[in-house]
Design a protein around this motif. Structure first.
Motif, PDB file in Angstrom:
ATOM      1  N   ASP A  59       0.829  -1.204   0.000  1.00  0.00           N
ATOM      2  CA  ASP A  59       0.000   0.000   0.000  1.00  0.00           C
ATOM      3  C   ASP A  59       0.867   1.258   0.000  1.00  0.00           C
ATOM      4  O   ASP A  59       0.657   2.170  -0.803  1.00  0.00           O
ATOM      5  N   LEU A  60       1.840   1.317   0.884  1.00  0.00           N
ATOM      6  CA  LEU A  60       2.686   2.509   0.958  1.00  0.00           C
ATOM      7  C   LEU A  60       3.586   2.651  -0.263  1.00  0.00           C
ATOM      8  O   LEU A  60       3.889   3.771  -0.693  1.00  0.00           O
ATOM      9  N   PHE A  61       4.016   1.542  -0.848  1.00  0.00           N
ATOM     10  CA  PHE A  61       4.800   1.629  -2.078  1.00  0.00           C
ATOM     11  C   PHE A  61       3.958   2.223  -3.200  1.00  0.00           C
ATOM     12  O   PHE A  61       4.412   3.100  -3.933  1.00  0.00           O
ATOM     13  N   ALA A  62       2.725   1.758  -3.332  1.00  0.00           N
ATOM     14  CA  ALA A  62       1.838   2.280  -4.372  1.00  0.00           C
ATOM     15  C   ALA A  62       1.508   3.756  -4.125  1.00  0.00           C
ATOM     16  O   ALA A  62       1.454   4.553  -5.067  1.00  0.00           O
ATOM     17  N   VAL A  63       1.323   4.140  -2.878  1.00  0.00           N
ATOM     18  CA  VAL A  63       1.071   5.547  -2.547  1.00  0.00           C
ATOM     19  C   VAL A  63       2.290   6.391  -2.898  1.00  0.00           C
ATOM     20  O   VAL A  63       2.163   7.479  -3.469  1.00  0.00           O
ATOM     21  N   GLY A  64       3.480   5.897  -2.588  1.00  0.00           N
ATOM     22  CA  GLY A  64       4.701   6.614  -2.935  1.00  0.00           C
ATOM     23  C   GLY A  64       4.839   6.785  -4.436  1.00  0.00           C
ATOM     24  O   GLY A  64       5.212   7.872  -4.921  1.00  0.00           O
ATOM     25  N   ALA A  65       4.535   5.740  -5.194  1.00  0.00           N
ATOM     26  CA  ALA A  65       4.597   5.836  -6.654  1.00  0.00           C
ATOM     27  C   ALA A  65       3.600   6.865  -7.175  1.00  0.00           C
ATOM     28  O   ALA A  65       3.906   7.635  -8.082  1.00  0.00           O
ATOM     29  N   LEU A  66       2.423   6.893  -6.583  1.00  0.00           N
ATOM     30  CA  LEU A  66       1.400   7.845  -7.008  1.00  0.00           C
ATOM     31  C   LEU A  66       1.818   9.285  -6.689  1.00  0.00           C
ATOM     32  O   LEU A  66       1.613  10.188  -7.499  1.00  0.00           O
ATOM     33  N   LEU A  67       2.417   9.497  -5.529  1.00  0.00           N
ATOM     34  CA  LEU A  67       2.891  10.841  -5.179  1.00  0.00           C
ATOM     35  C   LEU A  67       3.995  11.309  -6.119  1.00  0.00           C
ATOM     36  O   LEU A  67       4.001  12.464  -6.563  1.00  0.00           O
ATOM     37  N   VAL A  68       4.930  10.425  -6.423  1.00  0.00           N
ATOM     38  CA  VAL A  68       6.001  10.789  -7.362  1.00  0.00           C
ATOM     39  C   VAL A  68       5.414  11.058  -8.736  1.00  0.00           C
ATOM     40  O   VAL A  68       5.781  12.027  -9.404  1.00  0.00           O
ATOM     41  N   TRP A  69       4.504  10.219  -9.178  1.00  0.00           N
ATOM     42  CA  TRP A  69       3.885  10.384 -10.491  1.00  0.00           C
ATOM     43  C   TRP A  69       3.185  11.727 -10.612  1.00  0.00           C
ATOM     44  O   TRP A  69       3.368  12.449 -11.590  1.00  0.00           O
ATOM     45  N   PHE A  70       2.399  12.081  -9.605  1.00  0.00           N
ATOM     46  CA  PHE A  70       1.635  13.320  -9.693  1.00  0.00           C
ATOM     47  C   PHE A  70       2.522  14.556  -9.542  1.00  0.00           C
ATOM     48  O   PHE A  70       2.209  15.612 -10.079  1.00  0.00           O
TER      49      PHE A  70
END
Length: 168
Positions: A59-70
């Motif tokens: 979950d936190l890895f996916a959230v981190g990827a989403l934050l970097v992406w945005f």
């Protein structure tokens, strides 16, 4: 991956308008937080640190990827690009679909299917570390804008597999 779904839904609907929350997600702080989450959860997954459950790590890895992406990608696209509104809806939908449809308790899975899923997990073809590296690489290439949703989809599938087998 409830936090990932909630963040995607908030990005799709709340961040459409200009505001303080949008500027916060576009800031360098969001980028650094995302890189930190990616790094910490990747290391925890590779070392298989038991203090963090695999559920939290995914979950936190996916959230981190989403934050970097945005935070990183908007400079490469025009203002108002539908990529930033449609991808979060897709991510929330695919995560919810896999969570509802494919995650079952180990006891409710057919023994033959369970053996096959365990073989798939152990074979290395669906290695979470490789998928996480691919997610990180896909963030670096915004010109290949379909690569990021593909790798996030693979990460969600791997998460569903780990949940079904109740192991990483």
């Amino acid at each position: 991956m409830y936090l990932f779904i909630l963040l995607n839904l908030s990005m799709a609907f709340v961040l459409k308008d200009e505001g303080i929350i949008r500027s916060l997600f576009l800031s360098d702080y969001s980028l650094y937080l995302g890189v930190g989450l990616l790094t910490i959860n990747f290391i925890a997954s590779v070392k298989k640190i038991k203090k963090f459950s695999y559920l939290i790590r995914y979950d936190l890895f996916a959230v981190g990827a989403l934050l970097v992406w945005f935070a990183y990608w908007p400079d490469f696209f025009r203002d108002g690009s539908p990529v930033f509104y449609l991808y979060p809806i897709y991510f929330a939908f695919i995560t919810a679909l896999f969570s509802l449809a494919f995650i079952r308790k180990r006891e409710h899975i057919d023994p033959d299917a369970l053996n096959w899923l365990q073989w798939l997990s152990d074979s290395g073809r669906f290695n979470p570390a490789i998928i996480m590296v691919c997610v990180g690489i896909s963030l670096y290439f915004p010109q290949h804008f379909m690569l990021f949703p593909l790798t996030i989809s693979l990460l969600v599938m791997r998460f569903a597999l780990a949940c079904c087998l109740d192991n990483e």
